[in-house]
Design a protein around this motif. Structure first.
Motif: not given
Length: 408
Positions: A184-198, A203-207, A210-218
């Motif tokens: 999922h990276g930093v952007t998830i579907w919460d069951g109602v709408r997309w939360r774009y890096n919000s 955000r905590i899980r990705a930071r 996911l410590r590489g060159a690419f972070v999904p959806r970021k």
């Protein structure tokens, strides 16, 4: 003076002499074939390295144009639903579910402008199928671009061709020395709408993990690479599935626990005893292998772990160990058909060959993760710590401040 003829015993070959000559020729051929095969593989490896270099140039041109890297996990989507069946519809209403890989964005920068132009417009096919710009989710083989084989995305040492794959790729994005939450990276579907890096948890899980060159959806930028571009892997090789039990291309679905069992013990799939002792690169026959239609590198346009991601937890050419089915996250090392290692693209554009025997720390150390699943547990490997996976893990992280002094 009478001329001698071939039938003259003084000039004819004896059977023993003929057999000796044949034996010598056979020995020479036997000595020559490995050298020829080695030369051919060397040529294929050079060609493969050139492809990796082209991807590097494309990435740098992309960054120079947009001031960021191509996003891994992107694409037009439906803001009111995340239903997979609706995402695949062939009536012009399909959507990508933010599942497109970094390889899609890089197309115009690797001389694939024509394919990009085709994708970026709505399409109506002769059979009546209608597609929006950038099509359906990348599982859908009815959409012509997703089934397109792109030579720059293929290593000539990989023999995989054709169905059940769509368009194959041998080059995956590096997401670092962890894997939560690479689906999922930093952007998830919460069951109602997309939360774009919000979403704060995402955000905590990705930071944290996911410590590489690419972070999904970021959006990632070169300024994020505090360890230095020359010390951070951006892209690496993966082999594609051949329909066999190669443990570098398919996972197995026998009970192996859940997320915590794999994340806390990266060698779990190996230690369960499903590796064939006679053929260490294969699962044993009794291991139930995942679906044949979803194997490593089968869909170049798909951002999921098995298709176009790798991590630097286990060393190159080690076994895959996914948490759940074939399109979940998990341990996913790079792999290749080159003897002894894999080729990688460093973020500065350099192509390096990484040996299977690279120093990889303690591979039984838990991966770093934070507030995982509903239990909201943290790993014993603390967030922000140096990679526990030695030089290999350090090369996969962009900003963990590990000094890399070894010659890799």
């Amino acid at each position: 003076m009478q001329r001698q003829t071939v039938s003259d015993p003084r000039v004819a070959f004896t059977l023993v002499e003929l057999l000796v000559v044949i034996a010598i020729i056979g020995i020479l051929v036997g000595l020559l074939l490995p050298a020829v095969q080695s030369a051919r593989e060397a040529a294929r490896r050079i060609h493969c390295g050139n492809n990796v270099k082209q991807l590097g140039l494309g990435m740098h041109h992309y960054h120079a144009t947009f001031k960021q890297l191509p996003i891994h996990g992107v694409g037009p989507t439906n803001e009111n639903t995340n239903d997979t069946a609706l995402a695949d519809k062939r009536d012009g209403t399909a959507f990508t579910r933010l599942e497109l890989s970094y390889l899609v964005g890089i197309l115009p920068f690797i001389e694939q402008q024509a394919l990009w132009d085709q994708m970026s417009r709505p399409m109506v096919e002769a059979d009546g199928d209608r597609w929006p710009a950038f099509g359906p989710r990348p599982w859908n083989g009815h959409y012509p671009p997703w089934a397109t084989e792109i030579p720059t995305f293929r290593c000539p040492s990989d023999p995989g061709v054709g169905v059940p794959a769509l368009g194959r790729t041998n080059y995956a994005a590096c997401t670092g020395d962890g894997f939560y939450d690479a689906e999922h990276g930093v952007t998830i579907w919460d069951g109602v709408r997309w939360r774009y890096n919000s979403d704060s948890d995402a955000r905590i899980r990705a930071r944290c993990g996911l410590r590489g060159a690419f972070v999904p959806r970021k959006r990632m930028k070169f300024r994020d690479f505090l360890d230095g571009l020359s010390n951070t892997i951006a892209v690496g090789e993966i082999i594609t599935g051949l329909g066999d039990r190669d443990n570098r291309t398919v996972g197995f679905s026998n009970a192996k626990g859940g997320f915590f069992e794999v994340a806390n013990h990266p060698k779990r799939c190996f230690d369960l005893g499903y590796i064939d002792p006679q053929q260490p690169r294969y699962w044993i026959d009794s291991a139930k292998v995942y679906s044949s239609v979803s194997q490593r590198g089968f869909r170049w346009a798909d951002f999921h772990t098995l298709q176009s991601q790798f991590n630097t937890i286990l060393p190159p050419n080690a076994e895959i160990c996914l948490v759940g089915h074939s399109d979940t996250y998990g341990i996913a090392p790079p792999s290749s058909h080159h003897p002894g290692g894999v080729q990688v693209l460093m973020a500065d554009g350099a192509v390096r060959f990484i040996s299977d025997s690279i120093e990889a720390g303690n591979v039984n150390t838990p991966c770093v993760y934070c507030i995982a699943l509903s239990a909201r547990k943290n790993s014993v490997t603390r967030a922000g710590s140096r990679s526990p996976y030695g030089v290999w893990g350090a090369l996969g992280t962009r900003a963990s401040r590990e000094p890399i002094q070894a010659n890799f």
